[in-house]
Design a protein around this motif. Structure first.
Motif, PDB file in Angstrom:
ATOM      1  N   SER A  44      50.174 -72.967  53.899  1.00 37.20           N
ATOM      2  CA  SER A  44      50.502 -71.642  54.437  1.00 37.20           C
ATOM      3  C   SER A  44      51.175 -71.757  55.797  1.00 37.20           C
ATOM      4  CB  SER A  44      49.233 -70.795  54.583  1.00 37.20           C
ATOM      5  OG  SER A  44      48.608 -70.577  53.342  1.00 37.20           O
ATOM      6  N   ARG A  86      52.683 -68.774  58.992  1.00 36.90           N
ATOM      7  CA  ARG A  86      52.943 -67.391  59.379  1.00 36.90           C
ATOM      8  C   ARG A  86      54.116 -67.368  60.349  1.00 36.90           C
ATOM      9  NH1 ARG A  86      49.397 -62.786  62.565  1.00 36.90           N
ATOM     10  NH2 ARG A  86      49.865 -64.137  64.348  1.00 36.90           N
ATOM     11  N   VAL A 101      64.070 -61.699  51.244  1.00 38.01           N
ATOM     12  CA  VAL A 101      62.702 -62.148  51.026  1.00 38.01           C
ATOM     13  C   VAL A 101      61.745 -60.955  51.014  1.00 38.01           C
ATOM     14  CG1 VAL A 101      60.791 -63.520  51.943  1.00 38.01           C
ATOM     15  CG2 VAL A 101      63.134 -64.398  52.059  1.00 38.01           C
ATOM     16  N   TYR A 160      59.433 -56.863  48.132  1.00 37.38           N
ATOM     17  CA  TYR A 160      59.483 -58.318  48.135  1.00 37.38           C
ATOM     18  C   TYR A 160      60.429 -58.806  47.040  1.00 37.38           C
ATOM     19  CZ  TYR A 160      55.171 -57.984  50.857  1.00 37.38           C
ATOM     20  OH  TYR A 160      54.234 -57.688  51.814  1.00 37.38           O
ATOM     21  N   VAL A 212      58.700 -64.298  45.636  1.00 36.59           N
ATOM     22  CA  VAL A 212      57.634 -64.443  46.637  1.00 36.59           C
ATOM     23  C   VAL A 212      56.490 -63.452  46.439  1.00 36.59           C
ATOM     24  CG1 VAL A 212      59.339 -65.291  48.289  1.00 36.59           C
ATOM     25  CG2 VAL A 212      58.602 -62.894  48.390  1.00 36.59           C
ATOM     26  N   ARG A 219      52.587 -63.999  46.942  1.00 33.76           N
ATOM     27  CA  ARG A 219      52.372 -65.166  47.813  1.00 33.76           C
ATOM     28  C   ARG A 219      52.670 -64.839  49.284  1.00 33.76           C
ATOM     29  NH1 ARG A 219      55.527 -69.514  47.372  1.00 33.76           N
ATOM     30  NH2 ARG A 219      57.348 -68.371  46.582  1.00 33.76           N
ATOM     31  N   PHE A 220      53.656 -63.980  49.524  1.00 32.63           N
ATOM     32  CA  PHE A 220      54.064 -63.624  50.885  1.00 32.63           C
ATOM     33  C   PHE A 220      53.621 -62.199  51.189  1.00 32.63           C
ATOM     34  CE2 PHE A 220      58.049 -66.562  51.332  1.00 32.63           C
ATOM     35  CZ  PHE A 220      57.280 -67.646  50.926  1.00 32.63           C
ATOM     36  N   LEU A 233      55.460 -62.584  58.781  1.00 33.98           N
ATOM     37  CA  LEU A 233      55.552 -62.928  57.365  1.00 33.98           C
ATOM     38  C   LEU A 233      54.508 -64.002  57.099  1.00 33.98           C
ATOM     39  CD1 LEU A 233      57.116 -62.412  54.700  1.00 33.98           C
ATOM     40  CD2 LEU A 233      58.458 -64.468  55.260  1.00 33.98           C
ATOM     41  N   MET A 238      52.967 -66.503  54.682  1.00 34.19           N
ATOM     42  CA  MET A 238      53.441 -67.211  53.492  1.00 34.19           C
ATOM     43  C   MET A 238      52.330 -68.137  52.999  1.00 34.19           C
ATOM     44  SD  MET A 238      57.350 -68.108  54.674  1.00 34.19           S
ATOM     45  CE  MET A 238      56.820 -69.287  55.914  1.00 34.19           C
ATOM     46  N   LEU A 271      52.806 -72.073  49.361  1.00 33.61           N
ATOM     47  CA  LEU A 271      54.214 -72.435  49.537  1.00 33.61           C
ATOM     48  C   LEU A 271      54.645 -73.497  48.539  1.00 33.61           C
ATOM     49  CD1 LEU A 271      54.329 -72.265  53.397  1.00 33.61           C
ATOM     50  CD2 LEU A 271      55.885 -71.047  51.860  1.00 33.61           C
ATOM     51  N   ASP A 294      60.711 -72.942  48.530  1.00 34.90           N
ATOM     52  CA  ASP A 294      60.686 -72.002  49.658  1.00 34.90           C
ATOM     53  C   ASP A 294      61.345 -72.601  50.899  1.00 34.90           C
ATOM     54  OD1 ASP A 294      57.384 -71.083  48.644  1.00 34.90           O
ATOM     55  OD2 ASP A 294      59.220 -69.918  48.345  1.00 34.90           O
ATOM     56  N   TYR A 305      64.650 -69.334  57.772  1.00 34.53           N
ATOM     57  CA  TYR A 305      64.211 -67.944  57.621  1.00 34.53           C
ATOM     58  C   TYR A 305      64.705 -67.128  58.816  1.00 34.53           C
ATOM     59  CZ  TYR A 305      61.270 -69.045  53.638  1.00 34.53           C
ATOM     60  OH  TYR A 305      60.825 -69.405  52.386  1.00 34.53           O
TER      61      TYR A 305
END
Length: 122
Positions: free
Chosen positions: A17, A19, A48, A60, A64, A67-68, A81, A83, A86, A90, A94
């Protein structure tokens, strides 16, 4: 226009993960729709996630969903965000972006951050 700065990218193993954060400054106002986009090497920039100015609406990309999670704190002028789970696919730079109407189309956004690299690899 406003200025946007992303942070929180890095290297993570598959299943991990991260963020991402996006700080908004300048002619700050909470009345901005904000979105996350990403661009992998050799590919076009893709949508995204997006969140409305008050957080009531989110959308979304299918890739994703589940998951996001996108959210925002207007008191801090920051968007996030989260995430999870992963995958190597991915991996991308970003970008966060802002515009005064709710849209998932990158071409309609008029303020962009510089991007933050996310790499998912074992």
């Amino acid at each position: 226009q406003v200025q946007l700065v992303e942070s929180g990218g890095g290297l993570v193993q598959p299943g991990g993960s991260l963020r991402l954060s996006c700080g908004l400054s300048g002619r700050t106002s909470s009345m901005y729709c904000m979105g996350w986009f990403r661009q992998a090497p050799g590919k076009e920039r893709e949508f995204v996630a997006v969140i409305s100015w008050n957080g009531d609406l989110t959308d979304y990309a299918d890739s994703v969903k589940g998951r996001f999670t996108i959210n925002r704190d207007n008191d801090r002028n920051t968007m996030y965000l989260q995430m999870n789970s992963l995958k190597p696919e991915d991996t991308a730079v970003y970008y966060c972006a802002a515009v005064r109407r709710y849209t998932t189309s990158a071409r309609e956004y008029d303020s962009w951050g510089q991007g933050t690299q996310v790499t998912v690899s074992s």
